[in-house]
Design a protein around this motif. Structure first.
Motif, PDB file in Angstrom:
ATOM      1  N   ASN A 193       0.862  -1.185   0.152  1.00 48.95           N
ATOM      2  CA  ASN A 193       0.170   0.041   0.137  1.00 48.95           C
ATOM      3  C   ASN A 193       0.894   1.295   0.024  1.00 48.95           C
ATOM      4  O   ASN A 193       1.978   1.285   0.840  1.00 48.95           O
ATOM      5  N   PRO A 194       0.815   2.368  -0.903  1.00 51.67           N
ATOM      6  CA  PRO A 194       1.530   3.219  -0.898  1.00 51.67           C
ATOM      7  C   PRO A 194       1.687   4.149   0.571  1.00 51.67           C
ATOM      8  O   PRO A 194       2.469   5.105   0.520  1.00 51.67           O
ATOM      9  N   LEU A 195       0.555   3.985   1.193  1.00 52.71           N
ATOM     10  CA  LEU A 195       0.407   4.740   2.456  1.00 52.71           C
ATOM     11  C   LEU A 195       1.151   3.980   3.821  1.00 52.71           C
ATOM     12  O   LEU A 195       1.366   4.384   4.840  1.00 52.71           O
ATOM     13  N   ARG A 196       1.729   2.995   3.274  1.00 51.01           N
ATOM     14  CA  ARG A 196       2.722   2.108   4.427  1.00 51.01           C
ATOM     15  C   ARG A 196       3.937   2.773   4.923  1.00 51.01           C
ATOM     16  O   ARG A 196       4.247   3.735   4.045  1.00 51.01           O
ATOM     17  N   GLY A 197       4.151   2.958   6.164  1.00 48.48           N
ATOM     18  CA  GLY A 197       5.230   3.590   6.678  1.00 48.48           C
ATOM     19  C   GLY A 197       4.460   4.891   7.712  1.00 48.48           C
ATOM     20  O   GLY A 197       3.462   4.663   7.715  1.00 48.48           O
ATOM     21  N   PRO A 198       5.193   5.566   8.063  1.00 53.61           N
ATOM     22  CA  PRO A 198       4.869   6.859   8.830  1.00 53.61           C
ATOM     23  C   PRO A 198       3.806   7.753   8.250  1.00 53.61           C
ATOM     24  O   PRO A 198       4.070   7.857   6.918  1.00 53.61           O
ATOM     25  N   ASN A 199       2.835   7.893   8.676  1.00 48.51           N
ATOM     26  CA  ASN A 199       1.874   8.727   8.139  1.00 48.51           C
ATOM     27  C   ASN A 199       2.136  10.460   8.237  1.00 48.51           C
ATOM     28  O   ASN A 199       2.390  10.894   9.265  1.00 48.51           O
ATOM     29  N   ASP A 200       2.089  10.883   7.023  1.00 51.49           N
ATOM     30  CA  ASP A 200       2.339  12.458   7.128  1.00 51.49           C
ATOM     31  C   ASP A 200       0.951  13.177   7.230  1.00 51.49           C
ATOM     32  O   ASP A 200       0.213  13.159   6.229  1.00 51.49           O
ATOM     33  N   GLU A 201       0.787  13.498   8.414  1.00 50.98           N
ATOM     34  CA  GLU A 201      -0.490  14.239   8.635  1.00 50.98           C
ATOM     35  C   GLU A 201      -0.885  15.416   7.652  1.00 50.98           C
ATOM     36  O   GLU A 201      -1.895  15.953   7.581  1.00 50.98           O
ATOM     37  N   ARG A 202       0.236  15.972   7.128  1.00 50.02           N
ATOM     38  CA  ARG A 202       0.025  17.321   6.288  1.00 50.02           C
ATOM     39  C   ARG A 202      -0.780  16.847   4.997  1.00 50.02           C
ATOM     40  O   ARG A 202      -1.393  17.582   4.421  1.00 50.02           O
ATOM     41  N   PHE A 203      -0.627  15.363   4.452  1.00 47.66           N
ATOM     42  CA  PHE A 203      -1.632  15.060   3.532  1.00 47.66           C
ATOM     43  C   PHE A 203      -3.012  14.581   3.955  1.00 47.66           C
ATOM     44  O   PHE A 203      -3.908  14.840   3.334  1.00 47.66           O
ATOM     45  N   GLY A 204      -2.891  13.624   4.833  1.00 48.39           N
ATOM     46  CA  GLY A 204      -4.205  13.070   5.465  1.00 48.39           C
ATOM     47  C   GLY A 204      -3.983  12.054   6.401  1.00 48.39           C
ATOM     48  O   GLY A 204      -2.893  12.212   7.384  1.00 48.39           O
ATOM     49  N   VAL A 205      -5.092  11.571   6.696  1.00 51.23           N
ATOM     50  CA  VAL A 205      -5.333  10.750   8.033  1.00 51.23           C
ATOM     51  C   VAL A 205      -4.578   9.279   8.117  1.00 51.23           C
ATOM     52  O   VAL A 205      -4.284   8.819   7.045  1.00 51.23           O
ATOM     53  N   ARG A 206      -4.257   8.627   9.148  1.00 51.37           N
ATOM     54  CA  ARG A 206      -3.602   7.602   9.034  1.00 51.37           C
ATOM     55  C   ARG A 206      -4.377   6.389   8.329  1.00 51.37           C
ATOM     56  O   ARG A 206      -3.947   5.289   7.772  1.00 51.37           O
ATOM     57  N   PHE A 207      -5.843   6.290   8.618  1.00 55.79           N
ATOM     58  CA  PHE A 207      -6.586   5.289   8.201  1.00 55.79           C
ATOM     59  C   PHE A 207      -7.553   5.759   7.165  1.00 55.79           C
ATOM     60  O   PHE A 207      -8.832   6.064   7.760  1.00 55.79           O
ATOM     61  N   PRO A 208      -7.353   5.963   5.951  1.00 51.15           N
ATOM     62  CA  PRO A 208      -8.394   6.724   4.987  1.00 51.15           C
ATOM     63  C   PRO A 208      -9.317   5.840   4.532  1.00 51.15           C
ATOM     64  O   PRO A 208      -9.088   4.538   4.393  1.00 51.15           O
ATOM     65  N   CYS A 209     -10.577   6.138   4.250  1.00 56.50           N
ATOM     66  CA  CYS A 209     -11.889   5.445   3.951  1.00 56.50           C
ATOM     67  C   CYS A 209     -11.515   5.339   2.391  1.00 56.50           C
ATOM     68  O   CYS A 209     -10.981   6.218   1.632  1.00 56.50           O
ATOM     69  N   MET A 210     -11.768   3.887   2.008  1.00 56.75           N
ATOM     70  CA  MET A 210     -11.833   3.701   0.539  1.00 56.75           C
ATOM     71  C   MET A 210     -13.214   3.308  -0.091  1.00 56.75           C
ATOM     72  O   MET A 210     -13.251   3.088  -1.272  1.00 56.75           O
ATOM     73  N   SER A 211     -14.269   3.409   0.680  1.00 59.19           N
ATOM     74  CA  SER A 211     -15.389   2.971   0.290  1.00 59.19           C
ATOM     75  C   SER A 211     -16.177   3.840  -0.856  1.00 59.19           C
ATOM     76  O   SER A 211     -16.936   3.583  -1.337  1.00 59.19           O
ATOM     77  N   ASP A 212     -15.576   5.248  -0.592  1.00 60.60           N
ATOM     78  CA  ASP A 212     -15.951   6.346  -1.520  1.00 60.60           C
ATOM     79  C   ASP A 212     -15.044   6.923  -2.593  1.00 60.60           C
ATOM     80  O   ASP A 212     -14.791   7.958  -2.921  1.00 60.60           O
ATOM     81  N   ALA A 213     -13.932   5.848  -2.706  1.00 61.54           N
ATOM     82  CA  ALA A 213     -12.792   6.229  -3.839  1.00 61.54           C
ATOM     83  C   ALA A 213     -13.164   6.800  -4.813  1.00 61.54           C
ATOM     84  O   ALA A 213     -12.383   7.908  -5.385  1.00 61.54           O
ATOM     85  N   TYR A 214     -14.148   6.496  -5.430  1.00 58.65           N
ATOM     86  CA  TYR A 214     -14.433   6.876  -6.941  1.00 58.65           C
ATOM     87  C   TYR A 214     -15.736   7.635  -6.813  1.00 58.65           C
ATOM     88  O   TYR A 214     -16.833   7.037  -6.490  1.00 58.65           O
ATOM     89  N   GLU A 215     -15.694   9.090  -6.833  1.00 57.52           N
ATOM     90  CA  GLU A 215     -16.645   9.773  -6.244  1.00 57.52           C
ATOM     91  C   GLU A 215     -17.950   9.609  -7.205  1.00 57.52           C
ATOM     92  O   GLU A 215     -18.048   9.472  -8.511  1.00 57.52           O
ATOM     93  N   GLN A 216     -18.808   9.450  -6.161  1.00 50.96           N
ATOM     94  CA  GLN A 216     -20.532   9.135  -7.118  1.00 50.96           C
ATOM     95  C   GLN A 216     -20.838  10.333  -7.912  1.00 50.96           C
ATOM     96  O   GLN A 216     -21.368   9.927  -9.106  1.00 50.96           O
ATOM     97  N   ASP A 217     -20.819  11.451  -7.344  1.00 48.82           N
ATOM     98  CA  ASP A 217     -21.196  12.723  -8.251  1.00 48.82           C
ATOM     99  C   ASP A 217     -20.461  12.783  -9.642  1.00 48.82           C
ATOM    100  O   ASP A 217     -20.942  12.994 -10.367  1.00 48.82           O
ATOM    101  N   LEU A 218     -19.093  12.383  -9.551  1.00 45.48           N
ATOM    102  CA  LEU A 218     -18.264  12.663 -10.685  1.00 45.48           C
ATOM    103  C   LEU A 218     -18.680  11.279 -11.880  1.00 45.48           C
ATOM    104  O   LEU A 218     -18.870  11.635 -13.137  1.00 45.48           O
ATOM    105  N   LEU A 219     -18.831  10.326 -10.913  1.00 42.83           N
ATOM    106  CA  LEU A 219     -19.486   9.251 -12.045  1.00 42.83           C
ATOM    107  C   LEU A 219     -20.758   9.556 -12.649  1.00 42.83           C
ATOM    108  O   LEU A 219     -21.125   9.128 -13.776  1.00 42.83           O
ATOM    109  N   SER A 220     -21.620   9.830 -11.736  1.00 45.61           N
ATOM    110  CA  SER A 220     -22.987  10.221 -12.494  1.00 45.61           C
ATOM    111  C   SER A 220     -23.175  11.313 -13.451  1.00 45.61           C
ATOM    112  O   SER A 220     -23.541  11.097 -14.507  1.00 45.61           O
ATOM    113  N   LEU A 221     -22.210  12.228 -13.155  1.00 44.71           N
ATOM    114  CA  LEU A 221     -21.958  13.335 -14.123  1.00 44.71           C
ATOM    115  C   LEU A 221     -21.405  12.728 -15.707  1.00 44.71           C
ATOM    116  O   LEU A 221     -21.908  13.021 -16.600  1.00 44.71           O
TER     117      LEU A 221
END
Ligand code: R1P
Length: 263
Positions: free
Chosen positions: A123-151
């Motif tokens: 996983n590209p996020l393996r290793g120390p988490n850089d909080e400037r970019f995001g959280v340690r455990f990001p959710c991926m159930s909405d990885a591909y945005e529904q609004d963009l997909l619908s559009l």
């Protein structure tokens, strides 16, 4: 230029950048810390410009794990895009169709992914988490945005493109060898509709830092699913595809024309 949209061009899909106006081009080798593109069909440069008046950056040539790069090196450009102010990432790829209903030349909007690399620990996020970019455990159930997909689906409908536009699950395998017949069958049984060797690490890093993601696969070949077939996957066939995306004037993201040139 401060692009709001970044487009990663898949194998043979670098022509997406040709439609940009007022181009400024940077070869990847001139950009500090950028990897080098080593694969045919991936030129290896960033093309900044306007797509129907919208500032965009196209990455003509992505990086792959099979080139010898770690998944975090492969995704380095995504964090650069984030720091540049990009908000929407459009990832494109050339993929093999696992779904028996898919034809060569179909466009598949990615609904979800299955990562054989990620499930196996790459996983590209393996290793120390850089909080400037995001959280340690990001959710991926909405990885591909529904609004963009619908559009994107609405646009396809408006344009009468539904006969070759699909929605589906993209499977990542590490490559560079193509999948065996048993692997294709297994991935399809798991729920996969298309298979390739890219995209997923980029999407994970993009979602980690809050980018909105639209994923598009061009089905460049049908995965071989039975032992009687004489078909053999090859990169020349993959490169024969071409995908053009034109954003509508005055709208931040509305793919109003999808031109698929069937192989
Ligand atoms: C194989 O022909 C190559 O084409 C696809 C596969 O992932 C692999 O790199 O390329 P993109 O995913 O970069 O479009």
């Amino acid at each position: 230029q401060r692009p709001k949209t970044a487009i990663i061009c898949g194998s043979g899909l670098g022509g997406l950048a040709d439609v940009l106006d007022n181009k400024t081009i940077f070869p990847c080798e001139d950009i500090p810390h950028f990897p080098r593109s080593t694969v045919a069909g991936h030129i290896g440069r960033l093309v900044f410009g306007d797509l129907s008046g919208q500032p965009c950056v196209c990455m003509q040539g992505r990086f792959h794990y099979y080139e010898g790069y770690s998944v975090s090196t492969v995704t380095f450009p995504i964090r650069v895009f984030f720091l540049l102010g990009v908000e929407i990432l459009i990832v494109t790829n050339a993929a093999g169709g696992l779904n028996p209903h898919f034809q060569v030349g179909d466009i598949m909007f990615i609904r979800d992914h299955i990562s054989m690399l990620g499930l196996g620990g790459q996983n590209p996020l393996r290793g120390p988490n850089d909080e400037r970019f995001g959280v340690r455990f990001p959710c991926m159930s909405d990885a591909y945005e529904q609004d963009l997909l619908s559009l994107a689906m609405e646009s396809a409908q408006e344009l009468g493109f539904l006969s070759f536009v699909r929605e589906g699950v993209y499977c990542l395998q590490a490559g560079p060898s193509y999948e065996t017949i048993a692997e294709c069958r297994a991935l399809h049984a798991l729920g996969g509709d298309a298979v390739g060797m890219s995209t997923v690490p980029e999407v994970i890093v993009a979602r980690h830092c809050g980018l909105r993601v639209l994923g598009i696969s061009l089905i460049t070949n049908k995965a071989v699913m039975n032992y009687n077939s004489q078909e053999k996957a090859n990169h020349e066939e993959v490169l024969a595809g071409e995908l053009q995306l034109i954003l509508e004037l005055g709208k931040p993201l509305h793919p109003n024309a999808w031109v698929c040139i069937p192989l």
